[in-house]
Scaffold this motif. Structure first.
Motif, PDB file in Angstrom:
ATOM      1  N   TRP A 351       0.807  -1.223   0.000  1.00  0.00           N
ATOM      2  CA  TRP A 351       0.000   0.000   0.000  1.00  0.00           C
ATOM      3  C   TRP A 351       0.842   1.276   0.000  1.00  0.00           C
ATOM      4  O   TRP A 351       0.776   2.080  -0.921  1.00  0.00           O
ATOM      5  N   ASP A 382      -4.890  -2.631  -2.249  1.00  0.00           N
ATOM      6  CA  ASP A 382      -5.919  -2.039  -3.110  1.00  0.00           C
ATOM      7  C   ASP A 382      -5.367  -1.669  -4.496  1.00  0.00           C
ATOM      8  O   ASP A 382      -4.216  -1.234  -4.604  1.00  0.00           O
ATOM      9  N   ARG A 388     -10.344  -0.048 -10.665  1.00  0.00           N
ATOM     10  CA  ARG A 388      -9.856   0.567  -9.429  1.00  0.00           C
ATOM     11  C   ARG A 388      -8.495   1.248  -9.636  1.00  0.00           C
ATOM     12  O   ARG A 388      -7.477   0.776  -9.100  1.00  0.00           O
ATOM     13  N   TRP A 426      -5.844  -7.919  -1.152  1.00  0.00           N
ATOM     14  CA  TRP A 426      -6.783  -6.985  -0.508  1.00  0.00           C
ATOM     15  C   TRP A 426      -8.178  -7.111  -1.115  1.00  0.00           C
ATOM     16  O   TRP A 426      -8.330  -7.167  -2.342  1.00  0.00           O
ATOM     17  N   ASP A 493     -10.999  -5.470   4.120  1.00  0.00           N
ATOM     18  CA  ASP A 493     -11.111  -4.073   4.544  1.00  0.00           C
ATOM     19  C   ASP A 493     -12.575  -3.630   4.598  1.00  0.00           C
ATOM     20  O   ASP A 493     -13.477  -4.305   4.066  1.00  0.00           O
ATOM     21  N   CYS A 535      -9.512  -5.528   8.698  1.00  0.00           N
ATOM     22  CA  CYS A 535      -9.024  -4.149   8.619  1.00  0.00           C
ATOM     23  C   CYS A 535     -10.252  -3.282   8.395  1.00  0.00           C
ATOM     24  O   CYS A 535     -11.184  -3.678   7.697  1.00  0.00           O
ATOM     25  N   SER A 537     -10.143   0.671   7.693  1.00  0.00           N
ATOM     26  CA  SER A 537      -9.357   1.909   7.731  1.00  0.00           C
ATOM     27  C   SER A 537      -8.441   1.839   8.945  1.00  0.00           C
ATOM     28  O   SER A 537      -8.441   2.738   9.785  1.00  0.00           O
ATOM     29  N   TRP A 554      -5.768  -5.267  11.609  1.00  0.00           N
ATOM     30  CA  TRP A 554      -4.806  -4.233  11.226  1.00  0.00           C
ATOM     31  C   TRP A 554      -5.004  -3.109  12.241  1.00  0.00           C
ATOM     32  O   TRP A 554      -6.025  -2.417  12.255  1.00  0.00           O
ATOM     33  N   ASP A 557      -3.803   2.505  10.578  1.00  0.00           N
ATOM     34  CA  ASP A 557      -3.119   2.936   9.354  1.00  0.00           C
ATOM     35  C   ASP A 557      -1.896   3.786   9.682  1.00  0.00           C
ATOM     36  O   ASP A 557      -1.118   4.128   8.802  1.00  0.00           O
TER      37      ASP A 557
END
Ligand code: GLA
Length: 757
Positions: A351, A382, A388, A426, A493, A535, A537, A554, A557
């Motif tokens: 990431w 991601d 995306r 992810w 996530d 996870c 955020s 997670w 961040d």
């Protein structure tokens, strides 16, 4: 009949009950007829009866006379030899001027019909009537070892409640929940149902809550002695960053290692409410439960709503004692056994290295660099799917993007495998971008209340997982990718609040949360080797509900090594290091803009499930060598870090001291992080904990690799700490403590202790 489907026990609760049932141990439970206690209000047909449950150092005493209201007489650290009847007599209350003519005792949910003035734990009605509930005992059952059920009924209103108490024999942790059943043909609406109204020891005057925000989770905020109510509510549709569903009650003198304390937590990943009330009559109650939307929980005849489990652990040895009960309970009764036996592989996550700029050559270069410093798992974050290319498109389109990966992920995955790492990917399954093929095909698949605009939030909406078609779509799409690419790990996530979730016109957060659990469970059953991270955020979905179906969380961040020390320390009140993802970030932290040395970044990630999340191409050769050494050190000691007894030490201001001690107390690793300069000229001594006072330990400093002292000579030289070290007794190390060297802030030292006699 209600159109609100199936409110029977969730998978989680069924499993929790099962786990408690399966657990070993020999708690005592019996009903007996001791000295009858005269009670003008509760005077019933027969003599007073009591229930006693003892296990794992906890004692629960309940007055449980058929036809009467159940009363918790005591819940807390065991009082050996003490009987419930003795406690009932000791707690005798009386009429006070200006109050009801008889003392009102309440019940397990302090229903309105009990007359108790404080807030009720059960609020429900039939279209505005039948709301003065008053539940009376119909049966008391020992359903399993260390598990009792108190069945109650309000025969006027036609409601049954089953209150379940499960005492974990291994830890003494109490799990309780309540199931409400509607016995009549007219619908019953439940506005609020706490798992329990638990009375607490009046000495527990302080409340410590866990609060924060995105990138600043698990901060402890203390409310000193208070009168009245404290309410903490969350309707983010996830566990949330700011209102962790749990906290601590503590006596005035309690600290990390001593004093009376109770830690509590609601094992639930949706909306929740915590109330702590100190009534004017001097008693205190704590209640936690799921917070529902208006009309969300309506029971037709025979339908049952069951609350999530409310977990509580008491300790007479401070916050650590309660944390140990939570850690052990999670390991032994909540998480999958395989999650405990698998070695936690060191992660490399893409990431912060590339964000949405996926370029296969770069990703392969990063994989090589990661393997080189010791990574064992490569997690592609991601940006790999659908359209995306940024955070406003593509969610929901769970197929590999042809734009970026024309031949699929095979080239990258094969390379990662070739380098000896496994592959993680992810997903954000519950979410959808309006700019996606999925949304264009199924705009009706999202949750949202009629006539209300969706709150804009990272350009995405929440899918309605209570719809079978949505659930099946996700199960199939995720499963296909997992199988095709031999995915070992999913970073699962969830990056937005779900503000007013409505499905078919009805509040749907309860069923949505259960559907998420079910989806996770089905995926894990279909792919038994798959590990999953929760996870949201960062640490927005960290709780014992989700950890039944996942392997780690997670934590945040925020990879700022200094702030991470505080975030991580807070999280360990409930979560063991084994489940706390902690990564080495870039030299200049992306969240705070601060710069830290590699030695400090590494040290702040070793105590956890270690990983890294940075562009390794930007790091100097020297720093890569430090990173490699740090990962090797983590691997050497991860068994101790992940399976030892974890301690938070009382830390001098501006420092963070934690450690892991092996079960046989023969080995320990302590981390001493200095975050600020001290007021005194030299730092305060470190008093280790958890050691055997009679053992001799060889003490060495194994991190950083060079003498960190800013002047010489120091204890580094006197005790040869970077060399062979020196030998001290456990008694001296704990009772007198060791002087740390004077260092700059943002330095973290690891002390390794090995018994040698
Ligand atoms: C969330 C996660 C991050 C990262 C991004 C990707 O913010 O917490 O770690 O995965 O999403 O969009």
């Amino acid at each position: 009949m209600s159109d609100n489907a199936n409110f029977v026990a969730s998978n989680a609760q069924a499993k929790e009950a099962q786990a408690a049932n399966d657990a070993d141990g020999a708690p005592e439970i019996h009903t007996h007829r001791p000295v009858p206690v005269k009670d003008p209000v509760e005077q019933g047909s027969g003599e007073t009866q009591y229930c006693e449950l003892r296990a794992g150092g906890t004692f629960l005493a309940i007055e449980a006379t058929k036809g009467m209201r159940p009363i918790i007489l005591y819940a807390g650290p065991d009082l050996p030899g003490v009987t419930a009847s003795e406690l009932a007599l000791l707690a005798t209350r009386q009429h006070a001027p200006g109050c009801a003519s008889v003392p009102l005792r309440g019940s397990l949910l302090n229903e309105i019909g009990t007359g108790i003035s404080g807030p009720s734990g059960l609020i429900g009605h039939r279209g505005g009537h039948d709301w003065a509930l008053d539940l009376r005992i119909s049966a008391v059952k020992e359903t399993a070892l260390s598990t009792i059920e108190i069945h109650c009924e309000d025969s006027n209103i036609g409601i049954q409640a089953v209150h379940r108490f499960m005492l974990d024999p291994a830890t003494g942790l109490l799990a309780s929940n309540t199931a409400i059943e509607n016995l009549t043909a007219e619908e019953f609406e439940v506005d609020w149902c706490a798992a329990m109204c638990l009375p607490f020891d009046p000495r527990l005057s302080r409340f410590l809550s866990f609060t924060g925000r995105w990138s600043g989770e698990f901060h402890i905020e203390e409310v000193p002695a208070f009168q009245g109510s404290i309410v903490r509510e969350n309707k983010a549709g996830r566990t949330s960053h700011d209102v962790f569903p749990g906290g601590l009650l503590a006596s005035p003198e309690a600290n990390e290692t001593s004093g009376l304390t109770a830690a509590f937590h609601l094992a639930w990943s949706g909306n929740h409410r915590l109330r702590i009330d100190r009534h004017s009559d001097g008693r205190g109650f704590i209640q936690m439960g799921e917070m529902s939307f208006p009309g969300e929980i309506r029971l037709g005849q025979g339908e049952v709503y069951q609350t999530p489990n409310f977990l509580i652990a008491w300790s007479e040895s401070g916050f650590n004692g309660a944390a140990h009960a939570f850690h052990d309970h999670l390991r032994e009764s909540v998480m999958e056994p395989r999650s405990l036996t698998t070695t936690r592989r060191v992660h490399y996550n893409t990431w912060e290295a590339v964000y949405f700029l996926h370029d296969q050559d770069t990703l392969i270069e990063l994989a090589e660099a990661a393997a080189n410093v010791g990574a064992e798992r490569y997690v592609l974050d991601d940006g790999w799917f659908g359209g995306r290319r940024h955070d406003s498109a593509g969610l929901g389109d769970w197929w590999v993007s042809k734009d970026v990966y024309p031949d699929g992920l095979h080239r990258l995955v094969d390379k990662v495998h070739e380098l000896g790492m496994d592959f993680g990917l992810w997903f954000e399954p519950e979410m959808i971008n309006p700019d996606s093929d999925l949304y264009r095909a199924h705009p009706d698949w999202v949750l949202g209340a009629r006539g209300v605009d969706a709150v804009p939030f990272r350009g995405q909406l929440t899918l309605d997982l209570t719809k079978t078609a949505v659930f099946d779509y996700l199960f199939e799409k995720i499963g296909d990718i997992v199988s095709e690419y031999k995915i070992a790990y999913i970073k699962w996530d969830m990056n937005r609040d779900t503000n007013h979730p409505s499905s078919n016109g009805r509040g749907a957060m309860h069923l949505q949360t259960q559907a998420v659990y079910r989806l996770l469970e089905q995926l894990r059953t279909a792919h038994p080797e798959l590990e999953i991270e929760s996870c949201s955020s960062g640490g927005g979905r960290a709780d014992f509900g989700i950890l039944r179906y996942t392997d780690r969380i997670w934590t945040s961040d925020n990879n700022d090594a200094r702030q991470r020390q505080t975030i991580q320390r807070g999280a360990t009140q409930f979560f063991p290091l084994r489940v706390l993802g902690s990564h080495v970030g870039p030299k200049k932290c992306h969240i705070t803009g601060r710069k830290f040395s590699m030695a400090f970044r590494v040290a702040s990630a070793v105590f956890g499930h270690m990983g890294m999340e940075l562009d390794l191409r930007q790091e100097s050769k020297a720093d890569l060598a430090i990173l490699k050494a740090g990962i090797a050190l983590h691997k050497e000691h991860r068994e101790l870090i992940h399976s030892g007894r974890f301690w938070r030490l009382e830390s001098a201001p501006g420092t963070n001291l934690v450690g892991s001690v092996s079960d046989d107390q023969c080995e320990a690793l302590f981390s001493y992080a200095k975050l600020e300069t001290e007021l005194a000229t030299l730092p305060r001594r470190i008093h280790f904990v958890g050691l055997d006072p009679n053992m001799l330990y060889r003490v060495r400093m194994i991190w950083p690799q060079h003498n960190p002292s800013i002047s010489t000579p120091s204890i580094m030289d006197a005790a040869n700490l970077l060399g062979k070290g020196a030998i001290f007794s456990g008694a001296a190390l704990m009772g007198h403590g060791i002087q740390p060297p004077l260092t700059h802030p943002d330095t973290c030292l690891f002390y390794h202790l090995q018994s040698c006699g």
